[in-house]
Write a protein that holds these residues in place. Structure first.
Motif, PDB file in Angstrom:
ATOM      1  N   PHE A  54      -1.437  73.058 -30.846  1.00  0.00           N
ATOM      2  CA  PHE A  54      -0.575  74.217 -31.076  1.00  0.00           C
ATOM      3  C   PHE A  54      -1.372  75.380 -31.667  1.00  0.00           C
ATOM      4  O   PHE A  54      -1.277  76.518 -31.199  1.00  0.00           O
ATOM      5  N   TYR A  55      -2.179  75.106 -32.695  1.00  0.00           N
ATOM      6  CA  TYR A  55      -2.941  76.180 -33.315  1.00  0.00           C
ATOM      7  C   TYR A  55      -4.026  76.714 -32.390  1.00  0.00           C
ATOM      8  O   TYR A  55      -4.359  77.905 -32.426  1.00  0.00           O
ATOM      9  N   GLU A  56      -4.574  75.850 -31.544  1.00  0.00           N
ATOM     10  CA  GLU A  56      -5.527  76.314 -30.536  1.00  0.00           C
ATOM     11  C   GLU A  56      -4.843  77.259 -29.551  1.00  0.00           C
ATOM     12  O   GLU A  56      -5.438  78.252 -29.103  1.00  0.00           O
ATOM     13  N   MET A  57      -3.577  76.986 -29.240  1.00  0.00           N
ATOM     14  CA  MET A  57      -2.827  77.813 -28.300  1.00  0.00           C
ATOM     15  C   MET A  57      -2.375  79.147 -28.891  1.00  0.00           C
ATOM     16  O   MET A  57      -1.777  79.965 -28.200  1.00  0.00           O
ATOM     17  N   LYS A  58      -2.664  79.381 -30.168  1.00  0.00           N
ATOM     18  CA  LYS A  58      -2.356  80.675 -30.781  1.00  0.00           C
ATOM     19  C   LYS A  58      -3.564  81.613 -30.743  1.00  0.00           C
ATOM     20  O   LYS A  58      -3.527  82.708 -31.298  1.00  0.00           O
ATOM     21  N   GLN A  59      -4.639  81.180 -30.058  1.00  0.00           N
ATOM     22  CA  GLN A  59      -5.879  81.955 -30.080  1.00  0.00           C
ATOM     23  C   GLN A  59      -5.712  83.360 -29.502  1.00  0.00           C
ATOM     24  O   GLN A  59      -6.278  84.332 -30.038  1.00  0.00           O
ATOM     25  N   PHE A  60      -4.954  83.478 -28.423  1.00  0.00           N
ATOM     26  CA  PHE A  60      -4.800  84.792 -27.794  1.00  0.00           C
ATOM     27  C   PHE A  60      -3.936  85.715 -28.658  1.00  0.00           C
ATOM     28  O   PHE A  60      -4.217  86.911 -28.785  1.00  0.00           O
ATOM     29  N   GLU A  61      -2.893  85.146 -29.246  1.00  0.00           N
ATOM     30  CA  GLU A  61      -2.041  85.924 -30.134  1.00  0.00           C
ATOM     31  C   GLU A  61      -2.838  86.410 -31.345  1.00  0.00           C
ATOM     32  O   GLU A  61      -2.742  87.582 -31.735  1.00  0.00           O
ATOM     33  N   ARG A  62      -3.642  85.529 -31.933  1.00  0.00           N
ATOM     34  CA  ARG A  62      -4.453  85.913 -33.096  1.00  0.00           C
ATOM     35  C   ARG A  62      -5.443  87.036 -32.734  1.00  0.00           C
ATOM     36  O   ARG A  62      -5.620  87.999 -33.485  1.00  0.00           O
ATOM     37  N   LYS A  63      -6.062  86.875 -31.562  1.00  0.00           N
ATOM     38  CA  LYS A  63      -7.056  87.871 -31.125  1.00  0.00           C
ATOM     39  C   LYS A  63      -6.445  89.263 -31.040  1.00  0.00           C
ATOM     40  O   LYS A  63      -7.024  90.250 -31.530  1.00  0.00           O
ATOM     41  N   HIS A  64      -5.266  89.359 -30.436  1.00  0.00           N
ATOM     42  CA  HIS A  64      -4.657  90.671 -30.250  1.00  0.00           C
ATOM     43  C   HIS A  64      -4.011  91.189 -31.536  1.00  0.00           C
ATOM     44  O   HIS A  64      -3.947  92.413 -31.746  1.00  0.00           O
ATOM     45  N   GLN A  65      -3.564  90.289 -32.400  1.00  0.00           N
ATOM     46  CA  GLN A  65      -3.070  90.727 -33.712  1.00  0.00           C
ATOM     47  C   GLN A  65      -4.211  91.358 -34.514  1.00  0.00           C
ATOM     48  O   GLN A  65      -4.018  92.373 -35.183  1.00  0.00           O
ATOM     49  N   GLN A  66      -5.375  90.760 -34.427  1.00  0.00           N
ATOM     50  CA  GLN A  66      -6.538  91.305 -35.136  1.00  0.00           C
ATOM     51  C   GLN A  66      -6.957  92.658 -34.579  1.00  0.00           C
ATOM     52  O   GLN A  66      -7.626  93.442 -35.268  1.00  0.00           O
ATOM     53  N   SER A  67      -6.548  92.945 -33.338  1.00  0.00           N
ATOM     54  CA  SER A  67      -6.839  94.247 -32.728  1.00  0.00           C
ATOM     55  C   SER A  67      -5.761  95.276 -33.046  1.00  0.00           C
ATOM     56  O   SER A  67      -5.831  96.416 -32.562  1.00  0.00           O
ATOM     57  N   GLY A  68      -4.745  94.849 -33.806  1.00  0.00           N
ATOM     58  CA  GLY A  68      -3.741  95.796 -34.257  1.00  0.00           C
ATOM     59  C   GLY A  68      -2.389  95.714 -33.565  1.00  0.00           C
ATOM     60  O   GLY A  68      -1.490  96.502 -33.883  1.00  0.00           O
ATOM     61  N   TYR A  69      -2.222  94.785 -32.639  1.00  0.00           N
ATOM     62  CA  TYR A  69      -0.930  94.659 -31.962  1.00  0.00           C
ATOM     63  C   TYR A  69       0.024  93.809 -32.801  1.00  0.00           C
ATOM     64  O   TYR A  69      -0.389  92.853 -33.463  1.00  0.00           O
ATOM     65  N   THR A  70       1.299  94.165 -32.761  1.00  0.00           N
ATOM     66  CA  THR A  70       2.300  93.514 -33.611  1.00  0.00           C
ATOM     67  C   THR A  70       3.279  92.654 -32.816  1.00  0.00           C
ATOM     68  O   THR A  70       3.537  91.498 -33.173  1.00  0.00           O
TER      69      THR A  70
END
Length: 256
Positions: A54-70
């Motif tokens: 599950f946490y591995e599958m959050k990788q794309f969400e984390r990446k784009h959150q770190q780029s400033g997307y909400t």
């Protein structure tokens, strides 16, 4: 007083089990207890595996959150390949604290789990949207364009406006939003996996109702796919408006 094997089994299934109890049960020589301990440890290992997945599958969400997307929306569809019924897209925006170990590509889940996850996602998501494109529209546009329209409709149904899209293996410039098309995204992104559950359960429920209306085709079993029974029904009683007449083998026969 020594616990019975049944009491120990119940404790091993309990939520407040301590490490001291588990160690004590490991030392119990009764076969029934040893078997229960092995089953318990398998459950723990499976839970750890699903949690890590599950946490591995959050990788794309984390990446784009770190780029400033909400508000990152996962997008997926169900029903591109069948001979009948609509193509349905799901769109889901999940909160940061969303937690559902075991969430995966909806095709990899049992029907019971899909139904449970469907309700859980709808209850805990920031927003969910569904887009439906009919078989008639599919025949007019082709399935690729129809799928994109379904996705656009699903995005339009979100109560929260997304600022980033994660899409399962599709490009969607029509959305006029930043997006990432992810190959096998329904098994690699929690947002896309959630969208795949919303799309598939919505479509399956539709096809089951259609099956009640038109029992000859057994839609409740084949979901519109070209099974032997479905093809035999087409030969025997013809097609419906719900069929995709530009799809082979319906198109190829020219008889319907």
């Amino acid at each position: 007083m020594k616990q019975t094997i049944q009491q120990i089994k119940e404790r091993l299934n309990g939520e407040d089990l301590t490490t001291e109890e588990v160690e004590l049960y490991r030392q119990d020589t009764r076969k029934g207890v040893q078997k229960a301990v092995v089953q318990y440890e398998k459950r723990v290992q499976e839970f750890v595996r699903l949690e890590e997945q599950f946490y591995e599958m959050k990788q794309f969400e984390r990446k784009h959150q770190q780029s400033g997307y909400t508000y990152i929306a996962g997008i997926d569809e169900a029903g591109r390949g069948p001979l009948a019924g609509p193509v349905v897209a799901g769109a889901v925006i999940l909160p940061d604290d969303f937690y559902l170990p075991g969430l995966n590509d909806s095709k990899q889940l049992s029907e019971a789990k899909r139904e449970y996850y469907f309700d859980y996602i709808n209850e805990h998501a920031c927003a969910t949207g569904v887009g439906v494109v009919s078989s008639k529209e599919i025949d007019e546009w082709n399935i690729y364009e129809a799928t994109k329209v379904a996705m656009m409709r699903a995005i339009g149904e979100l109560e929260v406006a997304p600022d980033m899209l994660l899409i399962d293996a599709m490009k969607l410039p029509e959305a006029n939003l930043p997006y990432e098309a992810i190959t096998k995204g329904d098994a690699r992104s929690v947002s896309i996996a959630a969208a795949s559950v919303i799309a598939k359960v919505t479509r399956d429920r539709y096809m089951k109702k259609l099956g009640e209306q038109y029992p000859d085709y057994q839609f409740e079993k084949n979901m519109g796919y070209g099974t032997k029974a479905h093809l035999e029904a087409i030969e025997r009683v013809g097609t419906l408006q719900e069929h995709r007449h530009t799809f082979a083998p319906i198109k190829r026969t020219g008889a319907f």
